[in-house]
Enzyme design. Structure first.
Site, short mmCIF file in Angstrom:
data_model
loop_
_atom_site.label_atom_id
_atom_site.label_comp_id
_atom_site.label_asym_id
_atom_site.label_seq_id
_atom_site.Cartn_x
_atom_site.Cartn_y
_atom_site.Cartn_z
N HIS A 68 0.63 38.97 -18.19
CA HIS A 68 0.09 37.54 -18.32
C HIS A 68 -1.00 37.17 -18.62
O HIS A 68 -1.61 36.27 -18.16
CB HIS A 68 0.41 37.06 -16.70
CG HIS A 68 1.80 37.31 -16.12
ND1 HIS A 68 2.32 37.27 -15.19
CD2 HIS A 68 3.08 37.28 -17.12
CE1 HIS A 68 3.77 37.65 -14.89
NE2 HIS A 68 4.13 37.32 -16.26
N CYS A 77 -9.34 29.45 -27.20
CA CYS A 77 -9.52 28.22 -27.56
C CYS A 77 -8.16 27.65 -28.02
O CYS A 77 -7.25 28.78 -28.98
CB CYS A 77 -10.38 28.02 -28.79
SG CYS A 77 -10.20 26.55 -29.62
N CYS A 119 -14.72 24.45 -27.40
CA CYS A 119 -14.77 25.77 -28.18
C CYS A 119 -16.22 25.48 -29.30
O CYS A 119 -16.24 24.76 -29.76
CB CYS A 119 -13.73 25.91 -29.14
SG CYS A 119 -13.74 27.31 -30.46
N SER A 179 5.04 45.12 -6.67
CA SER A 179 5.55 43.96 -7.08
C SER A 179 7.17 43.50 -6.44
O SER A 179 7.78 44.46 -6.27
CB SER A 179 5.86 43.80 -8.65
OG SER A 179 6.52 42.72 -9.10
N ASN A 193 6.46 49.13 -2.81
CA ASN A 193 6.25 47.56 -2.33
C ASN A 193 6.34 47.34 -0.94
O ASN A 193 7.71 47.66 -0.47
CB ASN A 193 7.12 46.71 -3.55
CG ASN A 193 6.64 45.25 -3.03
OD1 ASN A 193 5.51 44.91 -3.50
ND2 ASN A 193 7.46 44.63 -2.53
N CYS A 220 -0.29 50.48 -1.27
CA CYS A 220 -0.26 51.20 -2.48
C CYS A 220 -1.62 52.03 -2.55
O CYS A 220 -1.73 53.22 -2.95
CB CYS A 220 -0.67 50.23 -3.64
SG CYS A 220 0.76 48.90 -3.71
ZN LIG Z 1 -11.77 27.14 -31.16
#
Ligand SMILES: [Zn+2]
Length: 340
Positions: free
Chosen positions: A187, A195, A246, A287, A312, A330
């Protein structure tokens, strides 16, 4: 015994014994840590019993470590020659980052009412302004989170050649901070900025400096700060916040993460599918696999008949597909496993 035989023996044992456990009932009754925004400030409902330590605030309660389960996980890891590990928010709770499964980028991406939607961020300059103002205030705390013993263990596994590939659903950069390189951030990562016009990627820390230059007298006095750094700001504060564009093309900037309503880059998905197909076993760490973008790789692993182990706290979408399920912290369990 090879992995297939090991898997078969575990499945048999799991199906032949009663799985009810008192602590599971206890956990079901607990409503969990919730945040809500009031007109004035963030408030935290800490009604759920918390694990010990300052970073344990976001770790759900879990039963004591079971020596038998540790042995079973050790055998699973020892028998794995090409292990693929997939991690989720549960591995970072012990670093002090709240576990918000359904919100891929955690509280950072939330407005005070609901998670930010990709399409709204893309279409609306005021939405981007509000997002970045909150992100600017919360960044120093969020970016200061450090890997915990679970991240360090996986980093060590990679160094010792045990890890074929690591896939994370987290955007907190804690695996790369721990030194993992055979890593896919499914992700994206909050530590990078993208940009939207020319696609240039820049470090998030550079943007923080640009925010400071553009807003020298802007009051970053938040009304209240949630434990992960997300904040509540008044509309007035947001309106006066200057957002840079940007440097190269003037286009709008976005964290290099997958917001709600967006999809993971297909090339990245294909890449991970290939890594899964090369693997001989899959370990899920922290997860619940509720989000399809991670769950689909479990389905691929199952198609390939790979043995699956899940670590988990709490039920997951794939408990019935796993040959081994562990409800442990964990950071307590993984350092106990010898990867050699
Ligand atoms: Zn840019």
């Amino acid at each position: 015994m090879d992995l297939c035989e090991f898997e078969a023996s575990l499945v048999y044992r799991m199906s032949s014994r009663t799985v009810r456990a008192p602590w599971k009932e206890e956990r079901r009754r607990m409503s969990g840590l919730t945040f809500r925004s009031t007109k004035a400030h963030w408030t935290a409902n800490l009604s759920r019993p918390c694990s010990h330590g300052p970073t344990g605030l976001f770790v759900p309660p879990s039963p004591p470590l079971d020596p038998e389960k540790i042995k079973e996980l050790q055998r699973f890891i020892t028998l794995s020659k090409k292990l693929l590990v997939m991690t989720g928010a549960g591995i970072s709770t012990e670093s002090g980052i709240p576990d918000y499964r359904s919100e891929k980028v955690g509280l950072y991406a939330r407005t005070d009412r609901r998670p930010i939607q990709h399409i709204e961020f893309i279409r609306s300059a005021p939405v981007r302004q509000r997002y970045w103002a909150r992100n600017f205030v919360g960044w120093p705390q969020f970016s200061s989170h450090q890997p915990n013993p679970a991240h360090w263990a996986l980093s060590n596994w990679e160094k010792l050649g045990k890890l074929h590939w690591l896939v994370t659903q987290n955007v907190d950069a804690l695996h790369s901070k721990a030194g993992n390189q055979r890593l896919t951030e499914l992700h994206g990562c909050m530590h990078r900025v993208l940009c939207l016009s020319c696609g240039e990627q820049t470090p998030r820390r550079v943007l923080q400096e640009r925010f400071q230059v553009l807003n020298p007298s802007w009051s970053a006095e938040a009304q209240g700060v949630a434990p992960d750094g997300d904040v509540f700001l008044t509309e007035e504060q947001v309106r006066s916040f200057q957002v840079p564009s940007c440097d190269r093309c003037g286009g709008p900037l976005k964290p290099d993460v997958v917001f709600f309503g967006d999809t993971v880059n297909p090339d990245k998905v294909d890449f991970v599918h290939r890594r899964v197909k090369e693997a001989d076993s899959l370990l899920v760490v922290g997860s619940s696999l509720q989000v399809y973008s991670g769950y689909r790789f479990i389905l691929t692993a199952r198609e390939k008949k790979l043995p699956i182990a899940i670590l988990n706290i709490g039920p997951t979408r794939s408990d019935d597909l796993a040959c081994l399920k562990l409800d442990s912290r964990c950071g307590e369990l993984l350092p106990l496993i010898n990867p050699q």
